[in-house]
Design an enzyme around this catalytic site. Structure first.
Site, PDB file in Angstrom:
ATOM      1  N   ALA A  19       0.865  -1.182   0.000  1.00 28.71           N
ATOM      2  CA  ALA A  19       0.000   0.000   0.000  1.00 28.71           C
ATOM      3  C   ALA A  19       0.901   1.232   0.000  1.00 28.71           C
ATOM      4  O   ALA A  19       1.648   1.463   0.945  1.00 28.71           O
ATOM      5  CB  ALA A  19      -0.900  -0.012   1.232  1.00 28.71           C
ATOM      6  N   MET A  20       0.818   2.020  -1.059  1.00 33.78           N
ATOM      7  CA  MET A  20       1.714   3.162  -1.230  1.00 33.78           C
ATOM      8  C   MET A  20       0.895   4.452  -1.189  1.00 33.78           C
ATOM      9  O   MET A  20       0.145   4.753  -2.120  1.00 33.78           O
ATOM     10  CB  MET A  20       2.495   3.030  -2.537  1.00 33.78           C
ATOM     11  CG  MET A  20       3.313   1.733  -2.602  1.00 33.78           C
ATOM     12  SD  MET A  20       4.264   1.553  -4.130  1.00 33.78           S
ATOM     13  CE  MET A  20       5.517   2.820  -3.892  1.00 33.78           C
ATOM     14  N   SER A  21       1.043   5.192  -0.098  1.00 34.19           N
ATOM     15  CA  SER A  21       0.248   6.399   0.108  1.00 34.19           C
ATOM     16  C   SER A  21       0.750   7.582  -0.695  1.00 34.19           C
ATOM     17  O   SER A  21       0.035   8.561  -0.882  1.00 34.19           O
ATOM     18  CB  SER A  21       0.255   6.773   1.588  1.00 34.19           C
ATOM     19  OG  SER A  21       1.559   7.165   1.984  1.00 34.19           O
ATOM     20  N   GLY A  22       1.993   7.496  -1.150  1.00 38.89           N
ATOM     21  CA  GLY A  22       2.619   8.645  -1.792  1.00 38.89           C
ATOM     22  C   GLY A  22       3.613   9.324  -0.875  1.00 38.89           C
ATOM     23  O   GLY A  22       4.236  10.320  -1.239  1.00 38.89           O
ATOM     24  N   ASP A  25       7.537   6.895   3.928  1.00 42.35           N
ATOM     25  CA  ASP A  25       7.568   5.646   4.684  1.00 42.35           C
ATOM     26  C   ASP A  25       7.075   4.464   3.856  1.00 42.35           C
ATOM     27  O   ASP A  25       7.718   3.405   3.817  1.00 42.35           O
ATOM     28  CB  ASP A  25       6.724   5.773   5.954  1.00 42.35           C
ATOM     29  CG  ASP A  25       7.353   6.694   6.987  1.00 42.35           C
ATOM     30  OD1 ASP A  25       8.589   6.811   7.002  1.00 42.35           O
ATOM     31  OD2 ASP A  25       6.605   7.309   7.764  1.00 42.35           O
ATOM     32  N   SER A  26       5.938   4.618   3.207  1.00 37.53           N
ATOM     33  CA  SER A  26       5.392   3.501   2.432  1.00 37.53           C
ATOM     34  C   SER A  26       6.261   3.196   1.223  1.00 37.53           C
ATOM     35  O   SER A  26       6.360   2.039   0.794  1.00 37.53           O
ATOM     36  CB  SER A  26       3.948   3.789   2.004  1.00 37.53           C
ATOM     37  OG  SER A  26       3.870   4.942   1.184  1.00 37.53           O
ATOM     38  N   CYS A 114      -9.489   3.465   9.784  1.00 36.75           N
ATOM     39  CA  CYS A 114      -9.032   3.221   8.417  1.00 36.75           C
ATOM     40  C   CYS A 114      -8.191   1.954   8.348  1.00 36.75           C
ATOM     41  O   CYS A 114      -8.321   1.152   7.425  1.00 36.75           O
ATOM     42  CB  CYS A 114      -8.240   4.423   7.904  1.00 36.75           C
ATOM     43  SG  CYS A 114      -7.669   4.273   6.192  1.00 36.75           S
ATOM     44  N   GLY A 138       3.829   1.135   5.443  1.00 36.83           N
ATOM     45  CA  GLY A 138       4.950   1.852   6.029  1.00 36.83           C
ATOM     46  C   GLY A 138       4.788   2.134   7.506  1.00 36.83           C
ATOM     47  O   GLY A 138       5.476   3.019   8.037  1.00 36.83           O
ATOM     48  N   CYS A 213      -6.713  13.150   7.106  1.00 40.36           N
ATOM     49  CA  CYS A 213      -6.472  13.293   5.670  1.00 40.36           C
ATOM     50  C   CYS A 213      -7.693  13.821   4.922  1.00 40.36           C
ATOM     51  O   CYS A 213      -7.552  14.489   3.893  1.00 40.36           O
ATOM     52  CB  CYS A 213      -6.019  11.966   5.075  1.00 40.36           C
ATOM     53  SG  CYS A 213      -7.300  10.674   5.028  1.00 40.36           S
TER      54      CYS A 213
END
Length: 381
Positions: A19-22, A25-26, A114, A138, A213
């Site tokens: 899962a890549m949040s942008g 860390d991820s 979430c 992350g 967010c």
């Protein structure tokens, strides 16, 4: 306090959905998973039907910019990348829940919700259906695999960055498919950024997100007002005497001191704090800081990171994402968690999560329903 046990390496390469949040860390977590030999695919979760309605700039995890940053990071790592639309599920399980909890006079934690409902329920379910073995994020936490094959969730090696509190909702089945490559890293955030830079990841210097967010400007009260409308009511002291007015009880949290807009000072001249929020009569009660002392609480909807504890036990408890630990006695009775604090604590509100620890191990979490104060009757939703 015991130290985090070593995390046993995976015996074989896994198919991993990162899962890549942008954020940095991820991105580093995905890179480490790939470097460890796993077959990694990156995915960015589109959590808003209109990304521009969520945070703009580099402060959140729900914008078009974040999606592009995640894609660029995946390209540099050399892994496939997709965007999955979970906007409707996110709205129902996180945003609507957030609004409903405030409307009911409680204080929710949307990040925890979430993780429970989106990243390790909706996302994980979809990942498993597609043949992936694990979801990688992350988060700074550690999954420890025991000799008997059971898994435990522990604090990160670097407790200053530990995020196990918001992961305390994960059960043993979800932990079996969770991967946190940053959890056993004894490095500073600057070193994580330096690693990202060495790997050629453009997000190396991207600021962290700290606010909710889905609230674009960070104005929680304004966000709630647009959805719940203004509802004028009274601010009263402990005796029931009116000392001010408000435009919506949902705009307050227990323990709040600023923004009360009380017209005249307390008789003793000391600051007043929010003690109770009653959505039934739209009243906010204020009083001295000493009245916030909580000696015990009850919590509902417990979720255990493994086998549920039996009988009374001694633990430490964490009551907020960036809070410290406090010693407690706890027992599970009829599905309800009853907790007594060794020393009174403040700023405890119904709707928050309490997470129990045994050393560094996360025992589980539950949602605070009522609190017992040293000088008042039990309060809560």
């Amino acid at each position: 306090m015991t130290q985090t046990p070593p995390q046993r390496p995976h015996a074989r390469p896994l198919r991993v959905l990162a899962a890549m949040s942008g954020g940095v860390d991820s991105a580093v977590a995905a890179a480490r998973a790939a470097e460890a030999g796993h077959d990694v695919t990156g995915v960015h979760l589109a959590l808003s039907a209109n990304p521009q309605s969520f945070r703009t700039g580099a402060r959140g995890c729900c914008t078009i910019e974040d999606s592009r940053d995640a894609r660029r990071a995946a390209d540099v790592i050399g892994i496939p990348f997709y965007v999955w639309d979970l906007a409707e599920r996110f709205r129902e399980d996180v945003v609507d829940d957030f609004v409903a909890e405030y409307e009911a006079g409680r204080t929710p934690n949307p990040c925890l919700r979430c993780n429970e409902k989106i990243k390790f329920a909706a996302l994980l379910d979809k990942a498993l259906a597609l043949g992936f073995d694990a979801v990688c994020t992350g988060h700074y936490a550690t999954v420890v695999l025991g000799e008997d094959g059971t898994r435990e969730l522990h604090r990160a090696s670097d407790t200053a960055k530990d995020q196990s509190y918001v992961l305390g909702v994960l059960d043993e089945k979800q932990l079996a498919h969770a991967m946190f490559p940053l959890g056993d890293t004894l490095t500073t955030k600057d070193e994580i950024r330096a690693e990202a830079e060495r790997r050629g990841l453009a997000v190396a210097k991207k600021p962290d997100s700290h606010d909710i967010c889905f609230i674009a400007d960070g104005d929680t009260q304004g966000f709630l007002a647009t959805r719940l409308g203004k509802a004028e009511g009274d601010i009263v002291d402990e005796s029931g005497t009116k000392v001010g007015t408000h435009e919506g009880a949902y705009g307050f949290t227990i323990g709040q001191r600023k923004g009360l807009r009380i017209g005249h000072p307390a008789p003793d001249g000391k600051p007043r704090y929010v003690l109770d929020i009653s959505p039934v009569n739209n009243t906010v009660t204020v009083g001295p800081v000493e009245a916030l002392d909580v000696t015990a609480l009850t919590a509902i909807k417990p979720r255990w990171c493994g086998t549920a504890p039996e009988g009374p036990g001694r633990y430490t408890a964490q009551l907020r994402a960036h809070g410290g630990e406090t010693p407690v006695s706890a027992t599970l009775e009829d599905g309800e968690l009853r907790v007594a604090f060794d020393e009174p604590v403040r700023g405890v509100a119904p709707g928050q999560a309490i997470v129990l620890y045994d050393g560094t191990r996360v025992v589980g979490s539950a949602t605070i329903a009522t609190t017992t104060r040293r000088t008042t009757e039990p309060a809560g939703g």
